[in-house]
Design an enzyme around this catalytic site. Structure first.
Site, PDB file in Angstrom:
ATOM      1  N   GLY A   8       3.741   7.834  19.933  1.00  4.06           N
ATOM      2  CA  GLY A   8       3.414   7.439  18.561  1.00  4.06           C
ATOM      3  C   GLY A   8       3.826   5.993  18.326  1.00  4.06           C
ATOM      4  O   GLY A   8       5.015   5.675  18.213  1.00  4.06           O
ATOM      5  N   CYS A 272       5.919   8.746   2.901  1.00  2.00           N
ATOM      6  CA  CYS A 272       6.978   9.749   3.096  1.00  2.00           C
ATOM      7  C   CYS A 272       7.403  10.547   1.869  1.00  2.00           C
ATOM      8  O   CYS A 272       7.527  11.764   1.949  1.00  2.00           O
ATOM      9  CB  CYS A 272       8.210   9.073   3.679  1.00  2.00           C
ATOM     10  SG  CYS A 272       7.905   8.422   5.328  1.00  2.00           S
ATOM     11  N   GLN A 274       6.348  11.675  -1.125  1.00  4.16           N
ATOM     12  CA  GLN A 274       5.632  12.839  -1.643  1.00  4.16           C
ATOM     13  C   GLN A 274       5.515  13.932  -0.578  1.00  4.16           C
ATOM     14  O   GLN A 274       5.784  15.104  -0.835  1.00  4.16           O
ATOM     15  CB  GLN A 274       4.255  12.419  -2.135  1.00  4.16           C
ATOM     16  CG  GLN A 274       3.399  13.613  -2.487  1.00  4.16           C
ATOM     17  CD  GLN A 274       2.236  13.270  -3.368  1.00  4.16           C
ATOM     18  OE1 GLN A 274       2.402  12.746  -4.461  1.00  4.16           O
ATOM     19  NE2 GLN A 274       1.052  13.556  -2.888  1.00  4.16           N
ATOM     20  N   LYS A 335       4.285  -1.132  -1.716  1.00  5.72           N
ATOM     21  CA  LYS A 335       5.373  -2.000  -2.162  1.00  5.72           C
ATOM     22  C   LYS A 335       5.193  -3.363  -1.506  1.00  5.72           C
ATOM     23  O   LYS A 335       4.308  -3.516  -0.652  1.00  5.72           O
ATOM     24  CB  LYS A 335       6.731  -1.403  -1.853  1.00  5.72           C
ATOM     25  CG  LYS A 335       7.026  -1.253  -0.378  1.00  5.72           C
ATOM     26  CD  LYS A 335       8.475  -0.833  -0.234  1.00  5.72           C
ATOM     27  CE  LYS A 335       8.826  -0.482   1.155  1.00  5.72           C
ATOM     28  NZ  LYS A 335      10.192  -0.127   1.386  1.00  5.72           N
TER      29      LYS A 335
HETATM   30  P1  NAI Z   1       1.892   6.547  11.904  1.00  6.90           P
HETATM   31  O1  NAI Z   1       0.727   7.344  11.449  1.00  6.90           O
HETATM   32  O2  NAI Z   1       1.968   5.093  11.570  1.00  6.90           O
HETATM   33  O3  NAI Z   1       2.065   6.676  13.481  1.00  6.90           O
HETATM   34  C1  NAI Z   1       1.923   7.859  14.182  1.00  6.90           C
HETATM   35  C2  NAI Z   1       1.176   7.557  15.478  1.00  6.90           C
HETATM   36  O4  NAI Z   1       1.219   8.713  16.307  1.00  6.90           O
HETATM   37  C3  NAI Z   1      -0.305   7.220  15.297  1.00  6.90           C
HETATM   38  O5  NAI Z   1      -0.576   5.938  15.813  1.00  6.90           O
HETATM   39  C4  NAI Z   1      -1.042   8.329  16.071  1.00  6.90           C
HETATM   40  O6  NAI Z   1      -2.205   7.861  16.727  1.00  6.90           O
HETATM   41  C5  NAI Z   1       0.022   8.743  17.067  1.00  6.90           C
HETATM   42  N1  NAI Z   1      -0.176  10.081  17.607  1.00  6.90           N
HETATM   43  C6  NAI Z   1      -0.444  11.238  16.943  1.00  6.90           C
HETATM   44  N2  NAI Z   1      -0.520  12.266  17.816  1.00  6.90           N
HETATM   45  C7  NAI Z   1      -0.283  11.753  19.057  1.00  6.90           C
HETATM   46  C8  NAI Z   1      -0.213  12.311  20.363  1.00  6.90           C
HETATM   47  N3  NAI Z   1      -0.365  13.628  20.549  1.00  6.90           N
HETATM   48  N4  NAI Z   1       0.030  11.489  21.405  1.00  6.90           N
HETATM   49  C9  NAI Z   1       0.199  10.164  21.221  1.00  6.90           C
HETATM   50  N5  NAI Z   1       0.149   9.577  20.011  1.00  6.90           N
HETATM   51  C10 NAI Z   1      -0.080  10.362  18.930  1.00  6.90           C
HETATM   52  O7  NAI Z   1       3.160   7.301  11.320  1.00  6.90           O
HETATM   53  P2  NAI Z   1       4.597   6.668  10.956  1.00  6.90           P
HETATM   54  O8  NAI Z   1       4.580   6.064   9.609  1.00  6.90           O
HETATM   55  O9  NAI Z   1       5.087   5.885  12.109  1.00  6.90           O
HETATM   56  O10 NAI Z   1       5.458   7.996  10.825  1.00  6.90           O
HETATM   57  C11 NAI Z   1       5.796   8.783  11.956  1.00  6.90           C
HETATM   58  C12 NAI Z   1       6.831   9.805  11.528  1.00  6.90           C
HETATM   59  O11 NAI Z   1       8.011   9.131  11.081  1.00  6.90           O
HETATM   60  C13 NAI Z   1       6.386  10.688  10.371  1.00  6.90           C
HETATM   61  O12 NAI Z   1       6.904  11.974  10.563  1.00  6.90           O
HETATM   62  C14 NAI Z   1       7.046  10.049   9.164  1.00  6.90           C
HETATM   63  O13 NAI Z   1       7.302  10.979   8.156  1.00  6.90           O
HETATM   64  C15 NAI Z   1       8.341   9.535   9.756  1.00  6.90           C
HETATM   65  N6  NAI Z   1       8.924   8.391   9.060  1.00  6.90           N
HETATM   66  C16 NAI Z   1       8.132   7.387   8.583  1.00  6.90           C
HETATM   67  C17 NAI Z   1       8.715   6.285   7.945  1.00  6.90           C
HETATM   68  C18 NAI Z   1       7.860   5.176   7.428  1.00  6.90           C
HETATM   69  O14 NAI Z   1       8.396   4.325   6.713  1.00  6.90           O
HETATM   70  N7  NAI Z   1       6.585   5.105   7.722  1.00  6.90           N
HETATM   71  C19 NAI Z   1      10.177   6.161   7.788  1.00  6.90           C
HETATM   72  C20 NAI Z   1      10.899   7.239   8.377  1.00  6.90           C
HETATM   73  C21 NAI Z   1      10.293   8.319   8.968  1.00  6.90           C
END
Ligand code: NAI
EC number: 1.1.1.22
Length: 480
Positions: A8, A272, A274, A335
């Protein structure tokens, strides 16, 4: 050399791994993703996400001990520690739809890890997941492991977009949860060894798995609850003549409460808050705790109320209709200092105004027209399910334009709404904007960034969230 792989390459995976790579030159870090375009962007000069300081960190170690790749299986196979940082959106269909976390992406990552592994590994939950997910992941891994040993750790991420690099360099805390067995403790120590290269020992907290998983949901719920609390007060301030900034300052100087996260606004957004609260609500319901579920649900209800209150204020101030009026929207990201629009309050506000047939001209320094059009034509919760990306609806295209300049956006507009607190909105030439707008000219400041008194001197009618109302607004019959 210890090898880390992160599945990811998103807002969390990319910056987090870049910082591990820069702080731990002896560790090789591979960030992998199924999205070819995302990986291509990480390997280019135009990174896929905007985050202050990120460019420099990536450039410092990319190609040395930091690699971005679509060869997911190869890097998982080689790694000692596998972070899973895939998206965990709200389910849109089936059991728990609209509340529960959709763990499809997580489960497929876990099955793939089990499939390709030929040596023991530590698997780290980086994504925010429902409490007890580690148990499910453990079952998937061990039932498919062919004798290989996996240790699951929960290491939720607390970074905030817009300050991610700063947060990762100097975290308030790093939380690691693991099994209370000797193997579990050994795995915790291995991950601790990575973070302790730059994070002081006392800031690395270790707990059991369930406490770590739940702490992340709890932290987001507490943060969002502060915003909903101050936003609820903002409505009462407007009704009584109190000033929400004065109230929140007075409240925040109490050392038991503290001053942070007490700004009234048009509402919270981001990927996150909601989703994690809905998830928490669902878990409470599943555990037979309806009163607790109801308590947290209210945080979201107030957030929705704040957004619709803002729309109602705009429409009622402008003679109860914005039909075919040009409304400028300054700021679309959820934001400042990010281009992320996931769950941004701007979507609901714009959709509310479009529902009253307004023509919108939108300017955000980091958000493209394509993104805006897509966001405004998407169904709730579909935004974080990449495969469900929907075509842009023709009505939205016609009524919405995005421009790359605040002056262009506001030219001939009847009103302007500030929906993101970008610093540049503080220093715009508001006299020039006023001169080029229709009269009466309205400013609806959803972030309290402008000096309302100065704007009133220019001739604007100004609405600032939670501040004493402009005489004009007091006289208008308001539904807000
Ligand atoms: P994102 O959507 O930006 O990134 C997730 C990535 O995972 C995507 O690029 C997607 O293509 C990839 N992906 C999905 N399934 C996959 C697989 N099977 N194999 C390889 N790649 C795969 O999400 P983000 O924002 O990075 O969030 C990730 C996690 O972290 C979520 O659970 C979120 O709740 C948590 N989180 C997010 C924060 C934020 O500020 N965005 C802060 C803290 C935690």
């Amino acid at each position: 050399m210890v090898k880390i792989c992160c599945i990811g390459a998103g807002y969390v995976g990319g910056p987090t791994m870049a910082v591990i790579a820069v702080k731990c030159p002896s560790i090789e870090v591979a960030v992998v993703d199924i999205s070819k375009s995302r990986i291509a962007a990480w390997n280019s000069d135009q990174l896929p996400i905007y985050e202050p300081g990120l460019d420099g960190v990536v450039k410092q170690c990319r190609g040395k001990n930091l690699f971005f790749s679509t060869d997911v299986e190869k890097h998982v196979f080689e790694a000692d520690i596998v972070f899973v940082s895939v998206n965990t959106p709200t389910k849109t269909q089936g059991l728990g739809a609209g509340k529960a976390a959709d763990l499809t992406y997580w489960e497929s990552a876990a099955r793939m890890i089990a499939d390709v592994s030929k040596s023991d590994k530590i698997v780290v939950e980086k994504s925010t997941v429902p409490v007890k997910t580690a148990e499910a992941i453990e079952k998937i891994l061990t039932h498919n492991s062919k004798g290989i040993k996996f240790q699951i750790l929960s290491n939720p991420e607390f970074l905030a977009e817009g300050t991610a690099i700063q947060d990762l360099f100097k975290p308030d805390r790093v939380l690691i949860g693991g099994r209370e067995t000797p193997e579990g403790q050994k795995a915790i120590q291995a991950l601790k060894n990575v973070y302790s290269q730059w994070v002081p020992e006392e800031r690395i907290l270790t707990t059991n798995l369930w406490s770590a998983e739940l702490s992340k949901l709890a932290a987001n719920a507490f943060l969002a609850q502060r915003i909903s609390s101050v936003n609820a007060m903002s409505a009462l301030c407007e009704a009584t003549g109190a000033n929400v900034q004065q109230v929140s300052y007075s409240v925040g100087t109490d050392s038991r409460i503290g001053p942070k996260f007490l700004n009234a606004s048009v509402g919270f957004g981001g990927s996150c808050f909601q989703k994690d609260i809905l998830n928490l609500v669902y878990i409470c319901e599943c555990n037979g705790l309806p009163e607790v579920a109801e308590y947290w649900k209210q945080v979201i209800k107030i957030n929705d109320y704040q957004k619709s209150r803002f729309v109602n204020r705009v429409v009622s101030s402008m003679f109860n209709t914005v039909s075919n009026k040009k409304i400028a929207i300054l700021g679309f990201a959820f934001k400042k200092d990010t281009g992320d629009t996931r769950e941004t309050p701007a979507i609901d506000v714009c959709q509310g105004l479009l529902g009253d047939k307004a023509n919108l001209s939108i300017y955000d320094p980091q958000v493209t027209e394509d993104q805006i059009q897509r966001d405004l034509s998407m169904n709730k919760f579909d935004w974080d399910h990449p495969i469900h990306l929907q075509p842009t609806s023709p009505t939205t295209v016609k009524k919405v334009s995005a421009v790359w300049d605040a002056y262009e956006a506001t030219k001939d507009a009847h009103g302007l709404c500030i929906l993101t607190e970008w610093d540049e909105f503080k220093t715009l030439d508001y006299q020039r904007i006023f001169d080029n707008m229709q009269k009466p000219a309205f400013v609806f400041d959803g972030r309290n960034v402008v000096d309302a008194d100065k704007l009133r001197e220019i001739g604007f009618i100004v609405y600032s969230i939670g501040k004493p109302l402009d005489p004009w607004l007091k006289d208008m019959p308001s539904m807000a």
